[in-house]
Design an enzyme around this catalytic site. Structure first.
Site, mmCIF file in Angstrom:
data_model
loop_
_atom_site.group_PDB
_atom_site.id
_atom_site.type_symbol
_atom_site.label_atom_id
_atom_site.label_comp_id
_atom_site.label_asym_id
_atom_site.label_seq_id
_atom_site.Cartn_x
_atom_site.Cartn_y
_atom_site.Cartn_z
ATOM 1 N N HIS A 88 8.104 -26.487 13.051
ATOM 2 C CA HIS A 88 9.900 -26.954 12.856
ATOM 3 C C HIS A 88 10.263 -28.082 13.786
ATOM 4 O O HIS A 88 10.844 -29.164 13.233
ATOM 5 C CB HIS A 88 10.685 -25.792 13.531
ATOM 6 C CG HIS A 88 10.270 -24.357 13.032
ATOM 7 N ND1 HIS A 88 9.954 -24.114 11.702
ATOM 8 C CD2 HIS A 88 10.424 -23.222 13.536
ATOM 9 C CE1 HIS A 88 9.558 -22.950 11.595
ATOM 10 N NE2 HIS A 88 10.067 -22.254 12.509
ATOM 11 N N LYS B 198 17.080 -25.574 5.556
ATOM 12 C CA LYS B 198 18.306 -25.553 6.053
ATOM 13 C C LYS B 198 18.850 -26.895 5.369
ATOM 14 O O LYS B 198 18.451 -28.124 5.275
ATOM 15 C CB LYS B 198 18.084 -25.624 7.446
ATOM 16 C CG LYS B 198 17.519 -24.395 8.255
ATOM 17 C CD LYS B 198 17.386 -24.533 9.581
ATOM 18 C CE LYS B 198 16.848 -23.539 10.361
ATOM 19 N NZ LYS B 198 17.546 -22.318 10.776
ATOM 20 N N ASP C 117 4.556 -21.853 17.914
ATOM 21 C CA ASP C 117 5.656 -21.185 17.099
ATOM 22 C C ASP C 117 6.628 -22.002 16.619
ATOM 23 O O ASP C 117 7.073 -21.780 15.709
ATOM 24 C CB ASP C 117 6.140 -19.954 18.332
ATOM 25 C CG ASP C 117 7.149 -19.105 17.484
ATOM 26 O OD1 ASP C 117 7.066 -18.660 16.424
ATOM 27 O OD2 ASP C 117 8.334 -18.911 17.777
ATOM 28 N N GLU D 173 17.037 -21.697 21.825
ATOM 29 C CA GLU D 173 17.206 -20.363 21.382
ATOM 30 C C GLU D 173 17.770 -19.714 22.669
ATOM 31 O O GLU D 173 17.054 -19.732 23.462
ATOM 32 C CB GLU D 173 16.164 -19.603 20.690
ATOM 33 C CG GLU D 173 15.768 -20.505 19.678
ATOM 34 C CD GLU D 173 14.462 -19.511 18.714
ATOM 35 O OE1 GLU D 173 14.950 -18.765 18.045
ATOM 36 O OE2 GLU D 173 13.446 -19.639 19.324
ATOM 37 N N LYS E 136 4.258 -19.170 7.565
ATOM 38 C CA LYS E 136 3.428 -19.422 8.783
ATOM 39 C C LYS E 136 3.207 -18.169 9.506
ATOM 40 O O LYS E 136 3.754 -17.185 9.243
ATOM 41 C CB LYS E 136 4.338 -20.428 9.666
ATOM 42 C CG LYS E 136 5.634 -19.713 10.235
ATOM 43 C CD LYS E 136 6.327 -20.748 11.304
ATOM 44 C CE LYS E 136 6.051 -20.232 12.638
ATOM 45 N NZ LYS E 136 6.782 -19.445 13.408
ATOM 46 N N HIS F 29 10.418 -22.800 7.413
ATOM 47 C CA HIS F 29 11.846 -22.617 6.969
ATOM 48 C C HIS F 29 12.944 -23.480 7.153
ATOM 49 O O HIS F 29 14.084 -23.832 6.887
ATOM 50 C CB HIS F 29 12.351 -21.141 7.046
ATOM 51 C CG HIS F 29 12.674 -21.088 8.462
ATOM 52 N ND1 HIS F 29 11.550 -20.616 9.670
ATOM 53 C CD2 HIS F 29 13.987 -20.916 9.020
ATOM 54 C CE1 HIS F 29 12.391 -20.654 10.598
ATOM 55 N NE2 HIS F 29 13.677 -20.814 10.336
ATOM 56 N N ARG G 292 0.996 -1.166 -0.156
ATOM 57 C CA ARG G 292 -0.029 0.047 0.028
ATOM 58 C C ARG G 292 0.797 1.297 0.181
ATOM 59 O O ARG G 292 0.401 2.282 -0.403
ATOM 60 C CB ARG G 292 -0.942 0.035 1.113
ATOM 61 C CG ARG G 292 -2.263 0.935 1.070
ATOM 62 C CD ARG G 292 -3.025 0.574 2.111
ATOM 63 N NE ARG G 292 -2.423 0.407 3.521
ATOM 64 C CZ ARG G 292 -2.928 -0.260 4.462
ATOM 65 N NH1 ARG G 292 -4.213 -0.510 4.524
ATOM 66 N NH2 ARG G 292 -2.311 -0.386 5.677
#
Ligand code: BG6
Length: 520
Positions: free
Chosen positions: A266, A208, A261, A242, A174, A204, A65
């Site tokens: 994953h 990998k 998440d 993480e 996602k 994703h 936009r």
């Protein structure tokens, strides 16, 4: 490259030589002014151009936009690329040629005239294939998927064809739904205007290198696959850790939590590749059939079994690598009494012939001591005779660790004799490192995924039944949490490996988590 590596190089077999070259293609990115475009998509496409993998010719159109021109958008993208590119510096000549194929279509997603404008733009491209071979990348919120595809269909740019026999494809990001019902609804909306074969759902992790290598490793080597079952394997651990906290993504995370998440997509994808049966061929449908079959073999849990086999956790304030981290409840846009999980650990059983009785322990979390994704295959101990009889339980059982990131590689642990007069045994390691073997070439997951989507190969994308099977597993667990706020036992300090309850989960089975190690 040393002599041995040079000889090995001669044995390399390229399997995709017969693959069709990627046809000239136009990629239209909806929601192009969002972060994903400048952070991931454009850097990935630029690197494909750098490696001469982009189709010739190609076009990229950003549909959004905000008021921009081709020129101003290109300048903006170049600035972002200078900061984020995995190769530095950005090559001016490659960029100049690449950028000349980038266009901007200023339009509102809900305004039909924007799609007419897009159509006119595409119709002006010189090559017939650029006008027909269209890849629509929906980097928008899922609530807009239906709207975009309906408009594309109305102007005749997206045609639904049985068996996906048209060149138009739709790529979606996602989160794909927030539970089974919403995923089914989204699937229903998307398949009104496109066939399942035209839909490319991104996870994703599948882009990998190391994740792709799981199948190569399992099915191109004879020595491991015959041990890959309940006869030889005691249990499997999958850790996706993480060290970052939720940071500025509190608003999104409050809706998602670690389960939606990370685990639904994953972690379950990694599990599926590790545990699936050999596919009938490497064709997309055959590989995906096996993944779905595996997900469907996971033993469903009753609420009582969830309480026993799943641990959730949330971080409170602590230190990660000497840096102070606030509690999740103090992060921006997080409710002060939130019960959203930032950590989850579970024990799953797979009811099939290969895995019956072998526990799979999965865990993922934020603000853990380090970032690492690993799969550890823990083999059964040797019988309690000979060395093991003398060593008691201290004799290490063999294990194979697949390091998905960082320090990509594999380590096989076995026992060796310490040189000397005494009979001393200790674990030793055999290491394979991607960097040592192939040099530090780590393409971004999006590079491979975009290339596959342009080529129309869906192997690395999630099929409808797959996404729905994964939601089925996750929903059963999340439903058992409804109305149950976190208890004290479910909190963990930032910078630790999760709540104590996660340790108890494996300790109850007489096992322990093997934490990824920081590599020097
Ligand atoms: C994303 C999640 O899908 O994956 C993030 O939304 C997470 O919360 C990220 O940080 C992890 O990806 P990677 O490639 O860094 O392991």
């Amino acid at each position: 490259m040393n002599d041995v590596q040079q000889l090995d190089e001669l044995l390399a077999s390229r399997l995709d030589q017969a693959r069709r070259p990627v046809e000239p293609c136009t990629v239209v990115i909806f929601g192009a002014s969002g972060d994903l475009t400048s952070r991931k998509l454009i850097p990935a496409l630029y690197h494909l151009a750098l490696e001469r993998l982009m189709p010739r010719p190609f076009r990229i159109i950003g549909f959004a936009r905000r008021d921009k021109t081709d020129e101003s958008w290109r300048t903006e993208l170049r600035e972002a690329l200078d900061k984020l590119s995995r190769t530095q510096p950005v090559k001016d000549d490659v960029w100049a040629e690449f950028a000349s194929s980038i266009h901007y279509c200023q339009a509102d997603i809900s305004d039909a005239s924007g799609y007419e404008k897009l159509k006119a733009m595409v119709a002006g491209f010189p090559d017939e294939k650029l006008r027909r071979n269209l890849l629509f990348y929906l980097a928008t919120s899922p609530s807009q998927f239906a709207e975009v595809t309906a408009h594309l269909s109305a102007v005749g740019m997206l045609q639904k064809a049985e068996g996906g026999a048209t060149p138009e494809r739709v790529v979606v990001e996602k989160p794909f739904g927030h539970d089974l019902v919403s995923a089914q609804q989204l699937n229903g909306e998307l398949t009104r205007f496109s066939h399942e074969k035209q839909i490319f759902r991104i996870d994703h992790y599948l882009g990998k290198e190391t994740v792709q290598n799981i199948l190569t490793f399992r099915f191109s080597n004879a020595i491991f696959e015959r041990l890959w079952n309940r006869e030889a394997i005691d249990h499997v651990q999958i850790t996706v850790a993480e060290k970052l906290g939720v940071g500025s993504r509190g608003g999104y995370y409050e809706e998602a939590g670690a389960m939606r998440d990370m685990l639904q997509n994953h972690v379950l994808q990694v599990l599926a590749l590790i545990a699936m049966e050999p596919p009938a061929s490497l064709e997309a449908e055959n590989v995906r059939d096996e993944k779905v079959k595996l997900l469907k073999s996971i033993r469903p849990m009753t609420p009582a079994q969830v309480a026993e086999n799943v641990v959730r956790g949330q971080y409170f304030a602590g230190e990660v690598e000497g840096e102070l981290r606030p509690a999740y409840r103090s992060e921006p846009k997080v409710k002060p009494n939130s019960s959203v999980e930032t950590f989850v650990a579970m024990r799953l059983l797979i009811d099939n012939w290969r895995w019956s009785g072998v526990p799979f322990y999965l865990r993922t979390g934020k603000n853990l001591p380090l970032s690492a994704s690993e799969v550890r295959i823990q083999f059964k101990p040797v019988p309690s005779i000979l060395f093991n009889a003398q060593h008691g339980t201290r004799l290490d059982a063999n294990s194979l660790t697949l390091r998905l990131q960082p320090n990509e590689g594999m380590t096989l642990r076995f026992n060796g004799k310490v040189p000397g007069g005494a009979t001393e045994l200790r674990p030793v390691r055999m290491n394979f490192s991607y960097d040592t073997e192939f040099g530090a070439y780590t393409p971004e997951a999006y590079e491979r995924l975009l290339l596959e989507a342009m080529a129309g190969d869906a192997t690395l994308f999630i099929r409808r039944d797959e996404v729905e099977a994964a939601w089925g597993i996750v929903d059963a667990i999340r439903n058992a949490w409804i109305g149950k706020p976190l208890t004290n036992r479910e909190f963990y300090g930032a910078g630790t490996w999760g709540p104590f309850a996660a340790d108890d989960l494996v300790a109850r089975d007489g096992r322990e988590w093997k934490n990824p190690q920081k590599q020097k």
